[in-house]
Structures are given as structure tokens and as C-alpha cells.
Design a protein around this motif. Structure first.
Motif, PDB file in Angstrom:
ATOM      1  N   GLY A 126     -17.467 -43.462  34.035  1.00 50.26           N
ATOM      2  CA  GLY A 126     -17.009 -42.522  33.029  1.00 50.26           C
ATOM      3  C   GLY A 126     -17.772 -41.218  33.088  1.00 50.26           C
ATOM      4  N   LEU A 127     -17.284 -40.261  32.344  1.00 52.31           N
ATOM      5  CA  LEU A 127     -17.952 -38.975  32.135  1.00 52.31           C
ATOM      6  C   LEU A 127     -18.109 -38.856  30.630  1.00 52.31           C
ATOM      7  N   TRP A 128     -19.325 -39.053  30.146  1.00 54.32           N
ATOM      8  CA  TRP A 128     -19.551 -39.303  28.724  1.00 54.32           C
ATOM      9  C   TRP A 128     -20.359 -38.187  28.056  1.00 54.32           C
ATOM     10  N   PRO A 129     -19.746 -37.426  27.169  1.00 57.52           N
ATOM     11  CA  PRO A 129     -20.515 -36.460  26.381  1.00 57.52           C
ATOM     12  C   PRO A 129     -21.612 -37.179  25.599  1.00 57.52           C
ATOM     13  N   THR A 130     -22.802 -36.617  25.656  1.00 58.86           N
ATOM     14  CA  THR A 130     -23.971 -37.249  25.053  1.00 58.86           C
ATOM     15  C   THR A 130     -24.796 -36.173  24.364  1.00 58.86           C
ATOM     16  N   ASN A 131     -25.777 -36.587  23.588  1.00 56.12           N
ATOM     17  CA  ASN A 131     -26.730 -35.646  23.025  1.00 56.12           C
ATOM     18  C   ASN A 131     -28.123 -36.263  23.120  1.00 56.12           C
ATOM     19  N   PHE A 132     -29.100 -35.552  22.611  1.00 60.62           N
ATOM     20  CA  PHE A 132     -30.475 -36.047  22.722  1.00 60.62           C
ATOM     21  C   PHE A 132     -30.904 -36.836  21.493  1.00 60.62           C
ATOM     22  N   SER A 133     -29.960 -37.188  20.673  1.00 59.73           N
ATOM     23  CA  SER A 133     -30.246 -38.015  19.505  1.00 59.73           C
ATOM     24  C   SER A 133     -29.095 -38.997  19.326  1.00 59.73           C
ATOM     25  N   HIS A 189     -14.469 -41.097  25.073  1.00 59.70           N
ATOM     26  CA  HIS A 189     -15.479 -40.138  25.541  1.00 59.70           C
ATOM     27  C   HIS A 189     -14.936 -38.730  25.764  1.00 59.70           C
ATOM     28  N   GLY A 190     -13.893 -38.638  26.583  1.00 62.25           N
ATOM     29  CA  GLY A 190     -13.392 -37.319  26.954  1.00 62.25           C
ATOM     30  C   GLY A 190     -12.948 -36.478  25.779  1.00 62.25           C
ATOM     31  N   SER A 191     -12.371 -37.111  24.758  1.00 66.28           N
ATOM     32  CA  SER A 191     -11.900 -36.354  23.589  1.00 66.28           C
ATOM     33  C   SER A 191     -13.032 -35.592  22.915  1.00 66.28           C
ATOM     34  N   CYS A 192     -14.262 -36.061  23.114  1.00 66.89           N
ATOM     35  CA  CYS A 192     -15.413 -35.392  22.496  1.00 66.89           C
ATOM     36  C   CYS A 192     -15.852 -34.159  23.280  1.00 66.89           C
ATOM     37  N   SER A 193     -15.226 -33.937  24.432  1.00 67.87           N
ATOM     38  CA  SER A 193     -15.511 -32.721  25.207  1.00 67.87           C
ATOM     39  C   SER A 193     -14.307 -31.798  25.239  1.00 67.87           C
ATOM     40  N   ALA A 194     -13.282 -32.132  24.447  1.00 66.36           N
ATOM     41  CA  ALA A 194     -12.004 -31.419  24.535  1.00 66.36           C
ATOM     42  C   ALA A 194     -12.095 -29.955  24.127  1.00 66.36           C
ATOM     43  N   GLN A 230      -7.891 -31.968  29.052  1.00 66.72           N
ATOM     44  CA  GLN A 230      -7.858 -33.333  29.586  1.00 66.72           C
ATOM     45  C   GLN A 230      -7.845 -33.365  31.114  1.00 66.72           C
ATOM     46  N   SER A 231      -6.979 -32.596  31.736  1.00 69.32           N
ATOM     47  CA  SER A 231      -6.903 -32.602  33.201  1.00 69.32           C
ATOM     48  C   SER A 231      -8.208 -32.120  33.819  1.00 69.32           C
ATOM     49  N   GLU A 232      -8.793 -31.093  33.223  1.00 70.01           N
ATOM     50  CA  GLU A 232     -10.046 -30.546  33.746  1.00 70.01           C
ATOM     51  C   GLU A 232     -11.163 -31.572  33.647  1.00 70.01           C
ATOM     52  N   TYR A 233     -11.185 -32.345  32.581  1.00 72.21           N
ATOM     53  CA  TYR A 233     -12.184 -33.398  32.402  1.00 72.21           C
ATOM     54  C   TYR A 233     -12.156 -34.363  33.578  1.00 72.21           C
ATOM     55  N   PHE A 234     -10.976 -34.839  33.939  1.00 73.08           N
ATOM     56  CA  PHE A 234     -10.870 -35.787  35.047  1.00 73.08           C
ATOM     57  C   PHE A 234     -11.186 -35.115  36.386  1.00 73.08           C
TER      58      PHE A 234
END
Length: 201
Positions: free
Chosen positions: A27-34, A87-92, A97-101
Motif C-alpha cells: 500500500g501507499l499509506w498517508p501517515t503522520n508523526f503521531s 488509505h488513499g482517500s486520506c491523500s485525496a 485517485q489515478s495519481e495516487y496509484f
């Protein structure tokens, strides 16, 4: 993600055929430091729900070898849908969507983890073992600008199997950064310093 290790965890006892023999994308998962890490953002922003119509035949053809579903009974489309929804929806707001993949595929090929390991003689095998430092150094010396990737392992009948190699990027998916401290439930980072990690076939 190492397909053989994944199926030992999630499809134990089942005969799986035609598994990829290369590392695939989990996956490609948006994350943070907390904590908590962002997830399921389309629940609050319905416009970010998965849109199957955007998954062109060309995009699906590019995704299928490198981001396949490995779960029995789950189609690739179902897997991609689940990954985008969670996951991806959190980077939308940054990536459509296409760019994410497409970004995930670009970085998978740019990193070429299989190729970098092969260059230093690290070849998947049923019994041969490698050290954590050898695996990490093969990747960070050439592809991650000295930033150390995370290795995720799985204990299996006294062996230590490599499951995933994780690389973290900045929010624009341009620069490679140190990963946040991993507190994911059920995730075991490879901490062994011995020559004991198997990359299974």
C-alpha cells in the motif's frame, strides 16, 4: 511486500499458485508523526470514495503485476478499492485517485528493491539466510539516500521471514524521509542482528 510470506500469514494451509516472485506493493499509506494515523477519510468526505470508472484498462494492466491481491477470493479491484478507501482517500486533497496509484507504481519501479538486492547477491531462497544490515545497506546505499528503510518480519516455525520493506516519503511523495516510530498492531520490525532472515520463494 514478499508474496510468499504474506500467504503464509494470511492463507496458511492453502495451495497458492502463480505467486509473484518479486516484491509487490502492499500500500501507499498517508501517515503522520503521531497517533492515530489517518484512515477511511472518505467516510467524512464522500466525494473521495473510490471511483471504479477511473481505473482504466491501461492503469489496471500496470497495477496487476506490481500491486496484486494476494488474498484468496479477493480480486485485484477489491484490493485496490480497499486500499484507496482506507488509505488513499486520506491523500485525496493532494493526489487524485489515478495519481495516487501511478505514484505508487513510479516509486516501486524507481526503488527497484529486487534489483538492488540482487546486485549484492541477496537472492530469495527457501533456506538461505541474510543479515538485517546486509538487506538494509543494499537499499539505502543506492536508492534511499542513506535513509534506512523499515524491515517487517514474521516468525515462522523458528525461522524469521522477511515480509515487507517499507520506505517513507514526504507529504509530496518527492523526498525519502525517516519513517515515524511504528506502532502498528501486529507489526514486528526486524530487529535481529544475526544472519537469520529468510527471503522466501
Amino acid at each position: 511486500m514478499r508474496p510468499t510470506t504474506f500467504t503464509r500469514i494470511h492463507a496458511s494451509g492453502m495451495m497458492m499458485t502463480n505467486l509473484p516472485q518479486h516484491f509487490t506493493i502492499h500500500g501507499l499509506w498517508p501517515t503522520n508523526f503521531s497517533l492515530p494515523w489517518p484512515a477511511n477519510c472518505a467516510n467524512n468526505q464522500p466525494k473521495y470514495h473510490f471511483d471504479k470508472s477511473l481505473m482504466t484498462a491501461t492503469l489496471q494492466g500496470h497495477l496487476a503485476p506490481d500491486w496484486p491481491s494476494l488474498l484468496p477470493g479477493q480480486s485485484n479491484m477489491e484490493f485496490w478499492t480497499a486500499q484507496w478507501e482506507k488509505h488513499g482517500s486520506c491523500s485525496a486533497e493532494r493526489f487524485a485517485q489515478s495519481e495516487y496509484f501511478e505514484k505508487a507504481l513510479f516509486h516501486r519501479h524507481n526503488l527497484d528493491i529486487d534489483g538492488e538486492l540482487k546486485k549484492v547477491g541477496i537472492i530469495p531462497d527457501r533456506i538461505k539466510t541474510y543479515s538485517r544490515s546486509a538487506i538494509v545497506n543494499a537499499i539505502k546505499k543506492t536508492k534511499t539516500l542513506q535513509v534506512e528503510p523499515e524491515l517487517v518480519c514474521f516468525p515462522d516455525n523458528g525461522n524469521v521471514l522477511l515480509w515487507e520493506i517499507r520506505v517513507c516519503f514526504d507529504a509530496d511523495l518527492v523526498g525519502i524521509i525517516q519513517c515515524p516510530i511504528n506502532k502498528s498492531k501486529g507489526v514486528n520490525l526486524c530487529k535481529t542482528k544475526s544472519n537469520s532472515i529468510i527471503i522466501p520463494v
